[in-house]
Design a protein around this motif. Structure first.
Motif: not given
Length: 883
Positions: A72-78, A134-138
């Motif tokens: 929902k919050i687009k935390d791709m690393a998580s 970090n999110n782009a890499k995730g």
């Protein structure tokens, strides 16, 4: 105790502490059942024992729930971390899943939703740019891992996508049942705690108020046990029937659970909304009623439709306008207009606005359209052309003012420009190809649309030629030429004398532009495209003559950047054509400007290079990326470099051998010398691997006259795969390269070893280099005429007689040394003259006279020396001519 015993109305149940004594009431019945004391443990909720399946599945559900929050919050690393945890948890649950022999539906649903979520995030280019590092890499890592992980579940995921609702119902029922049981347990615990608090802590008395407490106890116990009882005579009573102890069938149990769930949901909705809900057929989507264009009693005529059209397009470009809805409203208005037979002109006017709205859908002009909008654009342009072709009497033009439009009665006049719309479509097609990954299937799918784009351009040409202006015809011709010039036609290559349709069409269109175009840009671009097309099909002389007649080399630097890029591409293709035809020097001259700076990739608009001196601003980078060509129009850079280096080798190596001792020799190809110098600096040289290393090794072999080794380095399996097989009819090109290597190796051999021989047999040379004796004779004759070789041919004996006029190696080194010493002496004397004149020669007249006499004698001697040397040279040249 009323929950466990069924007693009369006079019986009561009261609790007391351990110190209290239960005293019977006066007048109470003596036949009272014994009250059993329960421990405190029995008042607490019972311990739940879960199976391994429930335990593992709950663990999976917990991770999926956590992943949903992170999505929902687009935390791709998580999300990536949750996905890895989910994979580990699934591996732990494999034994349980193997027993069930079915992958859980909620797990498949999670994989499908995650795959769709990742695809959506990946396609959103603007959103990706705004992501943190970090999110782009995730996101990138998650996309790769998910794609690899889902291969094991391809069939199951495909089955789930076909029927996503199948099996969801039972899971929902089970989850609702579990939830309801948990809620019931919680309610029972709370109620028991409230009852304990409400009980008096003092001893029980036999007042009348106790009856009220008894009633409260009975009511509470009846409420708590109502879910367990099926009926009874009074509150708290339970009647046990035989049906309660019979095992229910699975279908009946599911049916019962489903009915309970529907009742609960319906009751909850009624409580929330305050009204009853309509039952909707399962799986039917909620259809949102489209806004009505006109009221029921409104007469749909031209005025009403134009008024509504102006109302819709007035919102164009405003903040908060839903562009998708605007397109839908315009299409709805067009369908209403067609249904009421308002004429083709008003439908065409609405169609112009629909296509404009499709172009406006993407607010950022630097990015490309989405694929679904591109398909709508193609369909819309085709439909517009259908309208235009079906109604040739309608006058369409961008110079028609809105006040002078007439869409009600013939003759119709509509404001618009079909050519501009098609040109914009062509530009959007190029942008879509630029944005796609060149090695993906998406690029191939988009490239398939070029056939339809070319058909649209043909239809536009057919429409404009009889009725368009000269400028419009030139523009549509150039669009067609730019889609044709880079395409190779094997039929035209194999039969150059036959009239080919592509060549004929291109020649006619180019001639029209040359004659009628009023701007230099269209004429220049069409000429470059024609030269490129001729060179691509090995029509070397036509392409060369057209390039020389155009004089574009002198004025191209004043053109715009895309035209300069097209000029670079044309020169490269001209050089490749010259090489295929065996004109090595022409090929080198055409390619030297592109290859000398090491910026061929950037000059041909096939990619961006890193700049060391200054970095590009984001705006500059966007502009340069917009100029890049689609991948299918690229020229192979490794092929280009190989052709250039081989051409330089065939020219430079014989020249180096002829002027080995000349200190003033010039470099023909700086790039070739740089490659050779870098190779010589290496301490250890292994077998060649790359294309450059093969050319360097071949050059070293050619220096010694070893043509076979040189040929084996240039033409082998590795080089064939990298370079030569990319040519059409590669065998012809390889034969040409082999013959050139043999000829230039012969010339190098004669330059290098001519001082060693007194005479050479032509037959021996022909056998050594495997060339015809006539070819050897012609090569040596040309060298003698150009004064490259001091020798003469003896025809009766077929030998080459050396004159031995060239200095030996020792003599050449001595001459070099003497020239360097003389130049050093001259420089030294000049410095001394300056110093002496500045210090004291100007102070006294006698010293000045002496200095003048000294300079005069020195100048006279120097002139005499130069005259003697000139006489020696003349005598030497006369002797050469006598020979």
């Amino acid at each position: 105790m009323s929950r466990f015993f069924k007693g009369s109305d006079s019986e009561s149940d009261s609790s007391s502490s351990d110190s209290e004594v239960n005293v019977p009431r006066p007048g109470a019945s003596t036949a009272r059942p014994v009250a059993y004391a329960f421990s405190d443990d029995e008042d607490e909720p019972k311990r739940i024992v879960r199976s391994a399946k429930d335990k593992r599945f709950d663990e999976l559900r917990e991770i999926i729930k956590k992943m949903g929050n992170h999505k929902k919050i687009k935390d791709m690393a998580s999300v990536l971390t949750d996905f890895e945890e989910l994979g580990k948890a699934y591996d732990k649950s494999k034994k349980v899943i193997e027993k069930e022999n079915q992958i859980p539906r909620f797990f498949l649903r999670c994989l499908v939703e995650l795959e769709d979520f990742v695809s959506e995030c990946w396609e959103d280019r603007e959103g990706r740019k705004q992501m943190s590092k970090n999110n782009a890499k995730g996101l990138t890592t998650l996309r790769q891992k998910l794609k690899k992980y889902n291969r094991d579940f391809e069939s199951d995921i495909a089955t789930y996508r076909e029927n996503p609702d199948e099996g969801e119902e039972e899971e929902a029922v089970d989850s609702e049942e579990e939830k309801s049981e948990e809620e019931a347990r919680e309610d029972f615990t709370k109620m028991k705690a409230a009852k304990e608090e409400s009980r008096p802590s003092k001893k029980v008395t036999y007042d009348d108020d106790d009856d009220d407490d008894d009633d409260i106890d009975w009511e509470m116990s009846s409420d708590s046990s109502s879910s367990e009882s099926d009926g009874g005579e009074g509150p708290g009573t339970t009647v046990y029937t035989a049906a309660m102890f019979l095992k229910k069938q699975p279908g009946e149990e599911k049916k019962e659970k489903k009915e309970k769930k529907e009742k609960r949901v319906k009751k909850k909705r009624e409580e929330d909304e305050g009204g009853e809900w309509e039952e909707v057929t399962k799986g039917a989507p909620m259809i949102k009623e489209a806004p009505k264009m006109f009221a029921k009693d409104t007469e749909v005529n031209h005025e009403a439709v134009i008024k509504k059209l102006n109302e819709i397009i007035s919102a164009r470009g405003k903040k908060g306008t839903d562009r998708n809805e605007q397109i839908a409203l315009l299409k709805e208005l067009q369908s209403i207009s067609n249904a009421n037979n308002l004429g083709p002109a008003i439908s065409m006017k609405i169609m112009f606005h629909i296509i404009s709205a499709i172009y406006d859908y993407n607010p950022n002009i630097a990015t490309c359209m989405r694929s679904e909008m591109w398909e709508k654009c193609l369909a819309g342009v085709s439909e517009l052309l259908d309208m235009v072709e079906a109604n040739p009497d309608i006058n369409i033009g961008e110079n028609i003012l809105e006040e002078s439009e007439n869409v009600t009665t013939p003759p119709y006049r509509v404001r618009g420009c079909v050519l501009t719309i098609v040109e914009r479509m062509d530009e959007e097609f190029t942008k879509m190809l630029q944005a796609c990954d060149a090695h993906s299937t998406e690029y191939v799918d988009r490239l398939k649309d070029e056939k339809e784009v070319c058909v649209i351009l043909d239809r536009l040409q057919t429409y404009l030629v009889p009725r368009g202006t000269t400028e419009e015809i030139c523009r549509v011709y150039l669009r067609r030429i730019e889609h044709m010039y880079y395409k190779f036609d094997p039929e035209a290559y194999d039969n150059p004398k036959l009239e080919n349709k592509s060549f004929k069409d291109m020649e006619e269109m180019c001639k029209f532009i040359y004659a009628k175009d009023l701007t230099d840009r269209l004429r220049t671009r069409s000429m470059l495209c024609q030269i490129y097309h001729q060179a691509l099909h090995d029509r070397w002389y036509q392409a060369r003559d057209l390039m020389l007649m155009s004089h574009l080399q002198d004025t191209i630097q004043h053109s715009d950047v895309p035209t300069q890029i097209l000029y670079n591409r044309t020169m490269v293709q001209l050089g490749l054509c010259a090489f295929r035809k065996g004109n090595i020097r022409d090929a080198h001259n055409a390619l030297v400007d592109i290859q000398s700076g090491g910026r061929a990739k950037e000059l041909l608009a096939q990619g961006l290079l890193l700049q060391r001196q200054h970095e590009r601003t984001p705006e500059q980078e966007k502009i340069e990326k917009r100029r890049l060509l689609p991948y299918h129009m690229h020229i192979n850079l490794e092929l280009l470099e190989c052709v250039y280096l081989v051409s330089a080798m065939l020219i430079e190596v014989p020249y180096m051998a002829a002027h080995e001792m000349d200190a003033r020799r010039r470099m023909i190809s700086k790039n070739f010398h740089h490659v050779m110098r870098m190779s010589e600096r290496q301490a250890l040289t292994g077998p060649p691997e790359s294309m450059r290393e093969h050319v360097v090794a071949a050059s070293k072999a050619m220096k010694t006259g070893n043509w076979k080794e040189c040929k084996n380095y240039i033409i082998n399996e590795k080089m064939n795969a990298k370079v030569w097989e990319l040519f059409y009819k590669s065998e012809t090109v390889q034969e040409m390269v082999t013959s050139k290597i043999q000829e230039e190796s012969l010339r190098t051999y004669l330059f290098t070893y001519s001082s060693v021989y007194d005479s050479l047999s032509l037959e021996t040379l022909a056998e050594m280099f495997e060339i015809d004796q006539g070819v050897v004779h012609s090569i040596i004759s040309k060298m003698i005429i150009n004064e490259e070789l001091m020798a003469s041919l003896d025809e009766p004996t077929h030998t080459v007689v050396m004159h031995r006029t060239e200095p030996t190696r020792l003599q050449s080194l001595a001459l070099q040394l003497s020239e360097k010493v003389s130049s050093l002496v001259d420089n030294n004397e000049r410095i001394m003259e300056l110093k002496q004149g500045n210090l004291f020669f100007q102070k006294s007249g006698g010293m000045q006279d002496r200095q003048d006499r000294f300079q005069g004698n020195y100048q006279q001697n120097r002139n005499q020396n130069w005259q003697d040397r000139r006489n020696q040279r003349q005598n030497y040249s006369q002797r050469e001519r006598a020979y």
